[in-house]
Design a protein around this motif. Sequence first.
Motif, PDB file in Angstrom:
ATOM      1  N   GLY A   1       2.571  -6.395   1.662  1.00  0.00           N
ATOM      2  CA  GLY A   1       2.394  -6.999   0.343  1.00  0.00           C
ATOM      3  C   GLY A   1       1.043  -6.657  -0.258  1.00  0.00           C
ATOM      4  O   GLY A   1       0.945  -6.330  -1.450  1.00  0.00           O
ATOM      5  N   ARG A   2      -0.004  -6.686   0.568  1.00  0.00           N
ATOM      6  CA  ARG A   2      -1.345  -6.358   0.065  1.00  0.00           C
ATOM      7  C   ARG A   2      -1.407  -4.898  -0.393  1.00  0.00           C
ATOM      8  O   ARG A   2      -2.046  -4.585  -1.396  1.00  0.00           O
ATOM      9  N   ARG A   3      -0.724  -4.029   0.324  1.00  0.00           N
ATOM     10  CA  ARG A   3      -0.682  -2.618  -0.089  1.00  0.00           C
ATOM     11  C   ARG A   3       0.078  -2.465  -1.404  1.00  0.00           C
ATOM     12  O   ARG A   3      -0.328  -1.692  -2.281  1.00  0.00           O
TER      13      ARG A   3
ATOM     14  N   VAL B   1      -1.383  -0.808  -4.833  1.00  0.00           N
ATOM     15  CA  VAL B   1      -0.882   0.385  -5.526  1.00  0.00           C
ATOM     16  C   VAL B   1      -0.224   0.020  -6.862  1.00  0.00           C
ATOM     17  O   VAL B   1       0.460   0.824  -7.470  1.00  0.00           O
ATOM     18  N   GLY B   2      -0.453  -1.227  -7.295  1.00  0.00           N
ATOM     19  CA  GLY B   2       0.001  -1.628  -8.628  1.00  0.00           C
ATOM     20  C   GLY B   2       1.481  -1.950  -8.719  1.00  0.00           C
ATOM     21  O   GLY B   2       2.092  -1.795  -9.769  1.00  0.00           O
ATOM     22  N   CYS B   3       2.072  -2.399  -7.615  1.00  0.00           N
ATOM     23  CA  CYS B   3       3.509  -2.683  -7.638  1.00  0.00           C
ATOM     24  C   CYS B   3       3.808  -4.164  -7.405  1.00  0.00           C
ATOM     25  O   CYS B   3       4.884  -4.522  -6.928  1.00  0.00           O
ATOM     26  N   SER B   4       2.853  -5.027  -7.733  1.00  0.00           N
ATOM     27  CA  SER B   4       3.046  -6.452  -7.452  1.00  0.00           C
ATOM     28  C   SER B   4       4.066  -7.107  -8.378  1.00  0.00           C
ATOM     29  O   SER B   4       4.019  -6.944  -9.588  1.00  0.00           O
TER      30      SER B   4
ATOM     31  N   ARG C   1       9.599  -1.809  -7.011  1.00  0.00           N
ATOM     32  CA  ARG C   1       8.687  -1.136  -7.947  1.00  0.00           C
ATOM     33  C   ARG C   1       8.050   0.089  -7.290  1.00  0.00           C
ATOM     34  O   ARG C   1       7.868   1.115  -7.918  1.00  0.00           O
ATOM     35  N   TRP C   2       7.705  -0.077  -6.010  1.00  0.00           N
ATOM     36  CA  TRP C   2       7.124   1.041  -5.266  1.00  0.00           C
ATOM     37  C   TRP C   2       8.139   2.193  -5.153  1.00  0.00           C
ATOM     38  O   TRP C   2       7.820   3.356  -5.371  1.00  0.00           O
TER      39      TRP C   2
ATOM     40  N   LEU D   1       3.558   4.455   1.862  1.00  0.00           N
ATOM     41  CA  LEU D   1       2.785   3.282   1.454  1.00  0.00           C
ATOM     42  C   LEU D   1       1.532   3.108   2.310  1.00  0.00           C
ATOM     43  O   LEU D   1       0.531   2.542   1.850  1.00  0.00           O
ATOM     44  N   LYS D   2       1.562   3.608   3.557  1.00  0.00           N
ATOM     45  CA  LYS D   2       0.404   3.529   4.448  1.00  0.00           C
ATOM     46  C   LYS D   2      -0.080   2.082   4.657  1.00  0.00           C
ATOM     47  O   LYS D   2      -1.176   1.706   4.224  1.00  0.00           O
ATOM     48  N   VAL D   3       0.762   1.309   5.319  1.00  0.00           N
ATOM     49  CA  VAL D   3       0.410  -0.075   5.634  1.00  0.00           C
ATOM     50  C   VAL D   3      -0.521  -0.066   6.853  1.00  0.00           C
ATOM     51  O   VAL D   3      -0.158   0.449   7.904  1.00  0.00           O
TER      52      VAL D   3
END
Length: 359
Positions: free
Chosen positions: A300-302, A306-309, A329-330, A353-355
């Motif tokens: 979620g933080r990632r 990346v602007g997909c909240s 959105r991602w 996404l590189k979590v």
Amino acid sequence: MARMPGATWRPVPNFRKDGQTEVRGLVVHIMDGSLAGTDSWFRNPVSEASSHWGTGRTGQLYQWVDTKDRAWAQGNGNASWLSSENEGRGGQALTEAQIDRNAEIFAWVHQTYDNVPLRRATGPNDRGLGWHGMGGKAWGNHPDCPGTKIVAQLDEIVKRAAAIVGKKPAPGGGTPSTGTGATTPARYQVTINGLKYGYGATGAHITKLGQALVKKGFGKHYKSGPGPEWSDADTRNYADYQKSLGHTGKAADGVPGEASLKKLLGSLPAQAPATPRYEPFPGAAFFSPGRRSPIIAAMGRRLVAVGCSAYAVGPGDHWTNADRASYRRWQQKLRYSGTAADGIPGKKSWDALKVPKQL
Ligand SMILES: [Zn+2]
């Protein structure tokens, strides 16, 4: 048609229609895996496995197969007995919640079918509450399913079922035997090329090994798809594979040796040179309602970064609709569309996404 009220109906394709010729009682099993893993395994026709019910360690109750239909849980016992699979590792006891769920199932079976006495069954020709190992070889030879700790809990299940229907347990039942030739599969680990194998060993290499076994036709002991933690089912399948190579005795105890492993996989897996900095894709089934993990919060933080909240609050460590909307959105940002943008992570989008690694 018989579906138990209170159980979540999650039909699977693995069953024989109208194949339940009688109901002598309920047979208790251990998944040797997770509820989610078993749920997806029973949807895979290749597994040829299923059960009527399944319980989760925190008290979930699923019904996968209608009781007029025959589930595929205990070999020759399938036509006459209903079945309940229980989340947990081989050797574990049922949780209090699982004892309750099995009592509810057994009470319902007692009330729905004639001549299912409220007592423990002693064998395949008896009636009541049974367990997989009591069927011996004819039931697939699973003497350690569900294991001595759970067999010792059967009387408690009967007692609670009797309380639910307002009766006393029926007399009889005898002393539980753990079945013929009860043996616990080998539970030790070996290290090959820097990686651990055997009961309790964990890692992506364990999942890959399980998948390779299934591919070669040695997957019949799985009741949950191959996963990252080595279970008794892995040991049993690996033992079958070793026997197919002509190994006997300890060389066929289900714990890998270097030669058989290399033969199975083509080459020996090696430890990754450095600890991966990112969370590996945990599999689509990981993202199911009720899932709680620090990995979800990190994801979620990632997504926020990346602007997909799509979060009104959070993100938190529970998998929610907001997580799914954010992830969609991602996926859309990656130009995915249709079902590829359904908000459920897939490996490619997850890796992109590189979590950050959480453990
Ligand atoms: Zn079983």
